[in-house]
Every structure is written in structure tokens, then in C-alpha cells.
Design an enzyme around this catalytic site. Structure first.
Site, PDB file in Angstrom:
ATOM      1  N   ARG A  86       0.800  -1.227   0.000  1.00 19.91           N
ATOM      2  CA  ARG A  86       0.000   0.000   0.000  1.00 19.91           C
ATOM      3  C   ARG A  86       0.834   1.278   0.000  1.00 19.91           C
ATOM      4  NH1 ARG A  86      -3.258  -3.645   1.610  1.00 19.91           N
ATOM      5  NH2 ARG A  86      -1.363  -4.420   2.527  1.00 19.91           N
ATOM      6  N   THR A  87       1.814   1.342   0.905  1.00 22.81           N
ATOM      7  CA  THR A  87       2.560   2.595   1.021  1.00 22.81           C
ATOM      8  C   THR A  87       3.311   2.844  -0.281  1.00 22.81           C
ATOM      9  OG1 THR A  87       2.749   2.148   3.366  1.00 22.81           O
ATOM     10  CG2 THR A  87       4.153   3.886   2.488  1.00 22.81           C
ATOM     11  N   LYS A 115      27.806  -3.996  -3.454  1.00 21.49           N
ATOM     12  CA  LYS A 115      29.248  -3.847  -3.697  1.00 21.49           C
ATOM     13  C   LYS A 115      29.942  -3.162  -2.530  1.00 21.49           C
ATOM     14  CE  LYS A 115      28.344  -2.882  -8.582  1.00 21.49           C
ATOM     15  NZ  LYS A 115      28.391  -1.765  -9.528  1.00 21.49           N
ATOM     16  N   ARG A 136      11.453   3.517   2.799  1.00 23.40           N
ATOM     17  CA  ARG A 136      10.928   2.573   3.795  1.00 23.40           C
ATOM     18  C   ARG A 136      12.085   1.659   4.143  1.00 23.40           C
ATOM     19  NH1 ARG A 136       5.734  -1.113   4.659  1.00 23.40           N
ATOM     20  NH2 ARG A 136       4.924   0.974   5.010  1.00 23.40           N
ATOM     21  N   HIS A 169       5.687   5.942  11.308  1.00 25.78           N
ATOM     22  CA  HIS A 169       5.072   5.827   9.991  1.00 25.78           C
ATOM     23  C   HIS A 169       4.220   7.088   9.815  1.00 25.78           C
ATOM     24  CE1 HIS A 169       3.687   4.150   6.379  1.00 25.78           C
ATOM     25  NE2 HIS A 169       3.302   2.953   6.763  1.00 25.78           N
TER      26      HIS A 169
HETATM   27  C1  NCD Z   1       1.790  -1.096   8.123  1.00 27.52           C
HETATM   28  C2  NCD Z   1       3.299  -0.992   8.246  1.00 27.52           C
HETATM   29  O1  NCD Z   1       4.022  -1.295   7.322  1.00 27.52           O
HETATM   30  O2  NCD Z   1       3.708  -0.556   9.315  1.00 27.52           O
HETATM   31  N1  NCD Z   1       1.356  -1.236   6.811  1.00 27.52           N
HETATM   32  C3  NCD Z   1       1.155  -0.102   6.062  1.00 27.52           C
HETATM   33  O3  NCD Z   1       2.071   0.647   5.802  1.00 27.52           O
HETATM   34  N2  NCD Z   1      -0.101   0.164   5.682  1.00 27.52           N
HETATM   35  C4  NCD Z   1       1.175  -2.065   9.041  1.00 27.52           C
HETATM   36  C5  NCD Z   1       1.636  -3.488   9.059  1.00 27.52           C
HETATM   37  O4  NCD Z   1       2.509  -3.892   8.305  1.00 27.52           O
HETATM   38  O5  NCD Z   1       1.088  -4.219   9.862  1.00 27.52           O
END
Ligand code: NCD
Length: 355
Positions: A86-87, A115, A136, A169
């Protein structure tokens, strides 16, 4: 051996949050988005308003064309080296809606880190090519360090944290606020609501980031409902005490359902099991929602989930009008599009367009 660079980073990292937040802002606006503590009520309201405006404007061909032309001259890098659906997709689609070109790395095995290049040099390299970096990463300080490296370089490039370690997040917190606000629009907004967080509260970063934002709303009550071993960590409880936000902990989810206005479900974060030794259960029936639990909910309460879900929400719940998680997911794309628009100072142009 002395390493002045490393020492400078450590000195920065030791500072308290207020000093760091100043470092992430520029000209009184957000520049990097690293922690949810950067958002105050004014920016939250502004971004929610912008999100709604963009969402509605985009429904017309004229509006979609205008939005598509906003950032045609900008490029973004998505550096997502921890699993994400999703993100990643919502940021990617947000960039596309704004006319931006994107590049991506989703696995360090395909970049020069294999490397021996340091992650900091890798990030510095991105800034040679793009105007925005979205990260991320499993490391808790990773996006923070990227922002520090780039803000100290001669090519400062905004960094958006799309999830770091078990801690933060911030853009999920934004879309969660937008979902809450939209859902309670006719009930006086978020002020005065009881929000119940359910599941793995110890290791879930979404709940932590969202809880920080509750200080921006009046008379919010929080309930943490979790198995004993996944209770919310003390730092967040101390924060709530300091802010005089009322909260309670419960090991009986069913008991607290009737008093909840929003129920925020989360999955057990068992990918972190190894770091802590031992295996956790992947599912707790007592901390899940099925048709019997729906019966206990207020008529106008809502159910949220950052997703992905496992069994903590029965698929039969999806058809209930109080299930908000699919809309929440879509809100994420619009909120991220609004955030990027704001970061590049195009927000007033959008808001100036009549619907
Ligand atoms: C969450 C995350 O990655 O922290 N997912 C997201 O970004 N919607 C929640 C999860 O992974 O449980």
C-alpha cells in the site's frame, strides 16, 4: 579512531525532538517528513482540506489535467527496502497523479550496496538524479539519517519517511487522521472521540505515530486493547500522561467495543520475533472482529486497519458500512498526493481552483 562525520551525526541524533523538528522544517513549512510529531493542528487541518480539494478536483477532466501538470518537472525516488504494498503503490500513484516521473529500488541486492556502498552514499546518489526521496527501511533512524545527510549536502532534497523500524510511519498517521476526520465530519470531528487500538501495540509503528497526533485534538480518549505480551510501550503512555490525554489499557477487547467510536485493528508484527527471541502467536481470536463483535459496536462507530490484515478482521465484516479500511487505503493515495503538493509549494494553486 575519530570519525568527525559519525560524531556529527551522533551529536545530531542525541538532540531532543524539538531541535530535530526545526532541522526538518524550512521557511516555516515541512521540508522533510520524518516523525509524526512534526504535525500540528494547523498543518493537519491544512493537509486534510487540501486532500479533499484534490480528490474532488481530480474527478473532472479539467481538474485532473491541472493536477497532472503541477509537478511534471519533478522526479521522485522510491527507496523501499522493506516489504510494502500500500505505502509503495499509493506513493507511486500519488506521484503519477501529479505528473512526476519515478524510479525505485525495492531490494538492496539490486543496488550498489551489494558492492559495499554505504546506505548514506546510496541516498546521496539518488539526490543527484531526483527532487524527492521516499524511504521505507527496517532501521529506526534510517530516514532521519538520510534527511541529515542531504540537508548537510549542497543538494538538499526532501525525504519522506514511508515507515521506519518499529517506531514511525508519519504518512500513515496523516491518512489515518484524514480517515477519522472524514468519517466524523457530521459528528463534530475527532474532538471528544474514543479511539481503541487493538492488537500488537508494542511493535506496530502505525499506532505509535497516530497516538502522537492525538495531542492536537480536544478531549480524545484512548483505549489500548492487546494481549499482555503486546501492550503499548511506556514511552507512549508517558507521553499521554504528559499531554493529559486520558487512556486506559484493557485485556478484554469485547468489553471496550461498546464505548469505542473508532476501532483501529492491527496485525501481530511477528517479523520482529527473531529480534526478541521466540515465536509469537500469529492470531488472537479475542482481539479480532467478526459478526458477533459488530453487534456490540455503536451504530456510527468505524473500524480502521492500516492493512495488511490476517484474521483479525473477518472478511464478512467488509460489507458492514462501518468498515472503513478500504476507504482508508484509498485515502492514503490522496493524502500522499496532497503532502507532495504541499512539499513543493503548490498547495495554494490547488486550493485556488474552484470545484
Ligand atoms: C503497516 C506498516 O508497514 O507498518 N502497513 C502499512 O504501511 N499500511 C502495518 C503493518 O505492516 O502491519
Amino acid at each position: 579512531m575519530n570519525n568527525p562525520y559519525q560524531e556529527a551525526w551522533e551529536a545530531f541524533n542525541r538532540q531532543d525532538l524539538d531541535a530535530k523538528v526545526d532541522f526538518y522544517n524550512r521557511d516555516g513549512r515541512l521540508f522533510d517528513v520524518i516523525v509524526s510529531q512534526q504535525f500540528d493542528r494547523e498543518i493537519l487541518d491544512h493537509l486534510c482540506k487540501l486532500t479533499t480539494h484534490m480528490r474532488l478536483l481530480h474527478k473532472t477532466e479539467r481538474g485532473a489535467d491541472l493536477i497532472q501538470s503541477l509537478l511534471r518537472h519533478k522526479r521522485a525516488m522510491l527507496y523501499f527496502v522493506q516489504p510494502s504494498t500500500r505505502t509503495f503503490l499509493s506513493f507511486l500513484n500519488a506521484c503519477q497523479i501529479l505528473g512526476m516521473d519515478t524510479s525505485e529500488i525495492r531490494d538492496t541486492a539490486t543496488s550498489s550496496e551489494v558492492k559495499g556502498e554505504s546506505p548514506e552514499d546510496t541516498i546521496r546518489t539518488f539526490s543527484s538524479y531526483v527532487d524527492l526521496i521516499i524511504t521505507r527501511h527496517p532501521g529506526k533512524d534510517f530516514s532521519e539519517k538520510c534527511a541529515w545527510v542531504l540537508n548537510n549536502s549542497n543538494r538538499p532534497t526532501p525525504v519522506l519517511n514511508g515507515g521506519s523500524g518499529q517506531e514511525q510511519h508519519p504518512t500513515q498517521a496523516l491518512l489515518d487522521i484524514y480517515t477519522l476526520q472524514r468519517s466524523f465530519e457530521d459528528q463534530g470531528g475527532i474532538d471528544g472521540k474514543t479511539i481503541t487500538f487493538v492488537g500488537d501495540l508494542k511493535r506496530g509503528r502505525t499506532v505509535r505515530s497516530l497516538t502522537h497526533l492525538m495531542k492536537n485534538y480536544r478531549d480524545v480518549r484512548i483505549i489500548f486493547a492487546s494481549p499482555e505480551k503486546f501492550r503499548m510501550r511506556d514511552d507512549i503512555k508517558e507521553f499521554l500522561d504528559r499531554q493529559q490525554i486520558s487512556f486506559k489499557e484493557s485485556d478484554s477487547f469485547r468489553e471496550v467495543i461498546p464505548e469505542s467510536d473508532a476501532i483501529y485493528m492491527t496485525r501481530i508484527q511477528d517479523e520482529h520475533d527473531d529480534a526478541e527471541g521466540g515465536k509469537s502467536e500469529r492470531f488472537y481470536r479475542e482481539f479480532s472482529i467478526g459478526l458477533p463483535e459488530l453487534e456490540l459496536m455503536k451504530k456510527d462507530a468505524i473500524i480502521m486497519h492500516p492493512l495488511p490484515r490476517r484474521n483479525e478482521i473477518d472478511v464478512n465484516v467488509d460489507a458492514d458500512s462501518r468498515a472503513m479500511y478500504w476507504r482508508q487505503e484509498r485515502n492514503g493515495m490522496w493524502m500522499r498526493a496532497a503532502l507532495i503538493t504541499y512539499i513543493f509549494h503548490k498547495d495554494e494553486i490547488v486550493l485556488g481552483e474552484s470545484l
